[in-house]
Motif scaffolding. Structure first.
Motif, PDB file in Angstrom:
ATOM      1  N   ALA A 110       0.784  -1.086   0.014  1.00 57.00           N
ATOM      2  CA  ALA A 110       0.008  -0.152  -0.021  1.00 57.00           C
ATOM      3  C   ALA A 110       0.810   1.313   0.031  1.00 57.00           C
ATOM      4  O   ALA A 110       0.601   2.165  -0.633  1.00 57.00           O
ATOM      5  CB  ALA A 110      -1.116   0.033   1.136  1.00 57.00           C
ATOM      6  N   LEU A 111       1.963   1.288   0.578  1.00 53.53           N
ATOM      7  CA  LEU A 111       2.779   2.444   1.042  1.00 53.53           C
ATOM      8  C   LEU A 111       3.619   2.788  -0.206  1.00 53.53           C
ATOM      9  O   LEU A 111       4.246   4.184  -0.550  1.00 53.53           O
ATOM     10  CB  LEU A 111       3.297   2.464   2.419  1.00 53.53           C
ATOM     11  N   LEU A 112       4.158   1.892  -0.891  1.00 49.17           N
ATOM     12  CA  LEU A 112       5.395   2.008  -1.667  1.00 49.17           C
ATOM     13  C   LEU A 112       5.003   1.427  -3.218  1.00 49.17           C
ATOM     14  O   LEU A 112       5.018   0.223  -3.546  1.00 49.17           O
ATOM     15  CB  LEU A 112       6.559   1.031  -1.236  1.00 49.17           C
ATOM     16  N   PRO A 113       4.641   2.499  -3.911  1.00 51.35           N
ATOM     17  CA  PRO A 113       4.339   1.936  -5.312  1.00 51.35           C
ATOM     18  C   PRO A 113       5.524   1.856  -6.154  1.00 51.35           C
ATOM     19  O   PRO A 113       5.119   1.384  -7.241  1.00 51.35           O
ATOM     20  CB  PRO A 113       3.550   3.459  -5.718  1.00 51.35           C
ATOM     21  N   ASP A 114       6.595   1.971  -6.041  1.00 50.81           N
ATOM     22  CA  ASP A 114       7.749   1.777  -6.503  1.00 50.81           C
ATOM     23  C   ASP A 114       8.008   0.502  -7.390  1.00 50.81           C
ATOM     24  O   ASP A 114       7.872  -0.770  -6.532  1.00 50.81           O
ATOM     25  CB  ASP A 114       9.117   2.032  -5.893  1.00 50.81           C
ATOM     26  N   ARG A 115       8.368   0.458  -8.493  1.00 52.46           N
ATOM     27  CA  ARG A 115       8.338  -0.903  -9.227  1.00 52.46           C
ATOM     28  C   ARG A 115       9.355  -1.751  -8.838  1.00 52.46           C
ATOM     29  O   ARG A 115       9.572  -2.977  -9.060  1.00 52.46           O
ATOM     30  CB  ARG A 115       8.688  -0.483 -10.951  1.00 52.46           C
ATOM     31  N   ARG A 116      10.465  -0.940  -8.243  1.00 52.79           N
ATOM     32  CA  ARG A 116      11.684  -1.842  -7.733  1.00 52.79           C
ATOM     33  C   ARG A 116      11.212  -2.830  -6.526  1.00 52.79           C
ATOM     34  O   ARG A 116      12.143  -3.862  -6.095  1.00 52.79           O
ATOM     35  CB  ARG A 116      12.903  -1.011  -7.323  1.00 52.79           C
ATOM     36  N   ALA A 117      10.052  -2.619  -5.940  1.00 50.38           N
ATOM     37  CA  ALA A 117       9.661  -3.389  -4.833  1.00 50.38           C
ATOM     38  C   ALA A 117       8.573  -4.738  -5.480  1.00 50.38           C
ATOM     39  O   ALA A 117       7.922  -5.438  -4.574  1.00 50.38           O
ATOM     40  CB  ALA A 117       8.835  -2.634  -3.864  1.00 50.38           C
ATOM     41  N   ARG A 118       8.696  -5.000  -6.754  1.00 55.16           N
ATOM     42  CA  ARG A 118       7.771  -6.090  -7.274  1.00 55.16           C
ATOM     43  C   ARG A 118       8.242  -7.336  -6.608  1.00 55.16           C
ATOM     44  O   ARG A 118       7.181  -8.190  -6.491  1.00 55.16           O
ATOM     45  CB  ARG A 118       7.772  -5.890  -8.694  1.00 55.16           C
ATOM     46  N   ARG A 119       9.448  -7.425  -6.798  1.00 56.18           N
ATOM     47  CA  ARG A 119      10.029  -8.971  -6.371  1.00 56.18           C
ATOM     48  C   ARG A 119       9.523  -8.993  -4.834  1.00 56.18           C
ATOM     49  O   ARG A 119       9.112 -10.285  -4.417  1.00 56.18           O
ATOM     50  CB  ARG A 119      11.534  -9.062  -6.327  1.00 56.18           C
ATOM     51  N   ALA A 120       9.881  -8.088  -3.791  1.00 59.78           N
ATOM     52  CA  ALA A 120       9.298  -8.285  -2.435  1.00 59.78           C
ATOM     53  C   ALA A 120       7.905  -8.501  -2.582  1.00 59.78           C
ATOM     54  O   ALA A 120       7.466  -9.152  -1.454  1.00 59.78           O
ATOM     55  CB  ALA A 120       9.924  -6.927  -1.918  1.00 59.78           C
ATOM     56  N   ARG A 121       6.887  -7.716  -3.243  1.00 59.80           N
ATOM     57  CA  ARG A 121       5.553  -8.105  -3.349  1.00 59.80           C
ATOM     58  C   ARG A 121       5.336  -9.157  -3.438  1.00 59.80           C
ATOM     59  O   ARG A 121       4.567  -9.975  -2.916  1.00 59.80           O
ATOM     60  CB  ARG A 121       4.946  -7.051  -4.045  1.00 59.80           C
ATOM     61  N   ARG A 122       5.854  -9.905  -4.405  1.00 63.36           N
ATOM     62  CA  ARG A 122       5.685 -11.075  -4.782  1.00 63.36           C
ATOM     63  C   ARG A 122       6.002 -12.429  -3.655  1.00 63.36           C
ATOM     64  O   ARG A 122       5.315 -13.086  -3.741  1.00 63.36           O
ATOM     65  CB  ARG A 122       6.382 -11.688  -6.419  1.00 63.36           C
ATOM     66  N   ALA A 123       7.156 -12.099  -3.351  1.00 63.76           N
ATOM     67  CA  ALA A 123       7.416 -13.023  -2.184  1.00 63.76           C
ATOM     68  C   ALA A 123       6.755 -13.188  -1.227  1.00 63.76           C
ATOM     69  O   ALA A 123       6.483 -13.956  -0.362  1.00 63.76           O
ATOM     70  CB  ALA A 123       8.983 -12.475  -1.882  1.00 63.76           C
ATOM     71  N   LEU A 124       6.051 -11.853  -0.711  1.00 64.50           N
ATOM     72  CA  LEU A 124       5.253 -11.674   0.474  1.00 64.50           C
ATOM     73  C   LEU A 124       3.858 -12.513   0.033  1.00 64.50           C
ATOM     74  O   LEU A 124       3.271 -13.095   0.998  1.00 64.50           O
ATOM     75  CB  LEU A 124       5.015 -10.395   0.727  1.00 64.50           C
ATOM     76  N   ARG A 125       3.508 -12.682  -1.297  1.00 70.04           N
ATOM     77  CA  ARG A 125       2.219 -13.165  -1.588  1.00 70.04           C
ATOM     78  C   ARG A 125       2.271 -14.773  -1.456  1.00 70.04           C
ATOM     79  O   ARG A 125       1.391 -15.332  -1.171  1.00 70.04           O
ATOM     80  CB  ARG A 125       2.117 -12.897  -3.008  1.00 70.04           C
ATOM     81  N   LYS A 126       3.599 -15.147  -1.279  1.00 66.33           N
ATOM     82  CA  LYS A 126       3.904 -16.453  -1.291  1.00 66.33           C
ATOM     83  C   LYS A 126       3.876 -17.136   0.246  1.00 66.33           C
ATOM     84  O   LYS A 126       3.818 -18.509   0.575  1.00 66.33           O
ATOM     85  CB  LYS A 126       5.200 -16.878  -1.923  1.00 66.33           C
ATOM     86  N   VAL A 127       4.149 -16.205   1.310  1.00 66.27           N
ATOM     87  CA  VAL A 127       3.813 -16.589   2.525  1.00 66.27           C
ATOM     88  C   VAL A 127       2.753 -16.325   3.233  1.00 66.27           C
ATOM     89  O   VAL A 127       1.962 -15.379   2.849  1.00 66.27           O
ATOM     90  CB  VAL A 127       5.072 -15.983   3.254  1.00 66.27           C
TER      91      VAL A 127
END
Length: 487
Positions: free
Chosen positions: A283-300
């Motif tokens: 929600a707070l960080l729309p930066d594209r560089r965080a895409r991998r971190a977002r994907r990793a969190l969706r897996k846990v």
């Protein structure tokens, strides 16, 4: 420099960074500091609404010593004896003592010499695991599998950690007494997890509790948060409460500032987030560089939440214990209710009770009890549904009575805290107490890194490496302060 969130992670990193010469402003959406380390004061009763036991107190002794006056100059930290009284389904009990030297005798006296030998063998192995992960892994940045492998001295070390083995599986192989297996399973819930999926590495949790003891802060553990907040203020940090951060802004070179709910923009070339990692990246960080971190969190899987009763009781309890755990007949049914395909309030839950022998917490002739049961998160269950919280509170009191701890005729009043309340008050996803669970090797060992993919943005607190709970949150603050460096 901006810190988002004034939970214990945010406070601890603020104290360290302010001491290092940084000018720090903390932005907190709630009206006060502390996060999950909350307090309720009413009619002479005081309740800790979050943690009620401090393990590894050295983490906070180091923090206070390195930022000013020693911890023992500002709060009274006292041993809890016994650390916990366990009641098993057959009615037998076990008091686990504060001092490690007394543990074997306590288990032998309650469960038999064979049980004591089995437990000691598991704890001896856990000691080696602690040597492998305590400083190399938990107290240093960990960015991924390569870091974990690099910090392991040998293949033998990785085999000892054995992330593919579960806590439940280890108990079934090593502990003959089913009561000891139940006791070991319980430590998975320290990270909000399912013992059937939590790596056996988590045997370090009971080892830490027994090696370093269980401790309490007179006046309630909230006093620790208050002392840390006071330290931050003395060091020159500024706080803005009732201030919600809507966005963390970035540019090509890294983080650039914050946008607040009222539209105000704050410049900052370093931001430390004490928000839940899922909230930060989702929600707070729309930066594209965080895409991998977002994907990793969706897996846990997020951790479990908690349903809490704060009970104001008349009278005194004979043969009281600071902590009690009342186990159910079917522990697996509890984890099925929380982590299964059809989440629901646990019909016959484990009940955790804290009633400290601290006269400052209740009027004369009365007691303040904190009662917790593990619960599905808000969203898995709609805890705001009319009547649900009260009905479930009645059920928890009935369960306590069935297990020999009936306080219904002593009840002056009660307050209820549901997962929906935790979500609203702390911003954690669904009221998850520990951020992500340790359900699986990756979730247990590879939580979101303290250094984000965006230069200048760092993560602190229970949802980031090394994990949830007061000691680990304090460790995360030490890691982040080293990553940021002096002013």
């Amino acid at each position: 420099m901006a810190v988002v969130g004034a939970g214990m992670g945010g406070l601890a990193v603020t104290a360290r960074l302010a001491r290092a010469g940084h000018t720090v402003t903390v932005y907190e959406q709630a009206p006060e500091h502390g996060g999950k380390l909350g307090v309720l004061r009413r009619e002479g009763f005081t309740f800790d609404t979050g943690p009620s036991l401090l393990t590894l107190p050295q983490v906070y002794r180091d923090l206070f010593a390195e930022t000013g006056a020693p911890l023992d100059d500002v709060v009274d930290v006292v041993p809890v004896e016994p650390v916990c009284r366990y009641r098993f389904p057959d009615g037998s009990t076990l008091d686990l003592p504060h001092a490690e030297r007394d543990v074997d005798a306590a288990i032998a006296g309650a469960l038999g010499p064979k049980a004591a030998r089995d437990w000691r063998a598991v704890m001896n192995d856990a000691e080696r695991l602690w040597d492998l992960v305590g400083e190399p892994v938990l107290q240093n940045p960990l960015g991924g599998v390569r870091d974990l492998v690099r910090r392991s001295a040998s293949v033998r070390d990785l085999m000892a950690i054995a992330p593919w083995r579960t806590l439940r599986g280890l108990g079934e192989r090593r502990l003959e007494d089913p009561r000891l297996r139940m006791l070991l399973d319980r430590y998975a819930t320290y990270s909000g997890s399912d013992p059937r999926r939590t790596p056996a590495l988590m045997t370090v949790v009971p080892f830490i509790e027994q090696r370093f003891g269980g401790w309490y802060v007179l006046g309630g553990l909230r006093r620790l948060g208050e002392a840390l907040f006071e330290r931050c203020v003395l060091l020159g940090a500024s706080f803005r409460f009732d201030t919600k951060v809507e966005t963390i802004e970035t540019r090509a070179g890294g983080v650039s500032g914050l946008v607040l709910r009222d539209g105000e923009r704050v410049d900052a070339d370093v931001v430390v987030s004490d928000a839940d990692a899922a909230q930060l990246y989702g929600a707070l960080l729309p930066d594209r560089r965080a895409r991998r971190a977002r994907r990793a969190l969706r897996k846990v899987e997020p951790s479990l939440s908690g349903f809490v009763l704060l009970l104001a009781l008349r009278g005194r309890t004979p043969d009281a214990a600071h902590h009690r755990v009342l186990f159910p007949a079917d522990y697996d049914a509890e984890f099925d209710s929380i982590f299964g395909k059809d989440p629901r309030p646990v019909p016959d839950p484990t009940v955790y009770v804290c009633h400290p022998a601290d006269p400052s917490m209740a009027p004369d002739g009365a007691e303040a009890w904190f009662v917790l049961v593990n619960a599905p998160r808000q969203g898995q269950v709609d805890w705001t549904a009319p009547g649900l919280a009260d009905r479930y509170a009645d059920r928890v009191l009935e369960v306590m009575a069935n297990r020999g701890l009936d306080v219904r005729d002593r009840l002056l009043w009660r307050e209820i805290r549901t997962p929906a309340d935790w979500e609203r008050d702390t911003g954690s996803v669904g009221g998850a107490i520990y951020g992500t669970s340790s359900n699986g090797p990756r979730a247990a060992l590879l939580r979101p890194a303290n250094r984000s993919p965006v230069p200048g943005l760092f993560l602190v607190g229970g949802s980031a490496h090394p994990g949830g709970g007061l000691p680990l949150v304090g460790m995360s603050a030490a890691i982040v302060s080293r990553l940021v460096g002096p002013a």
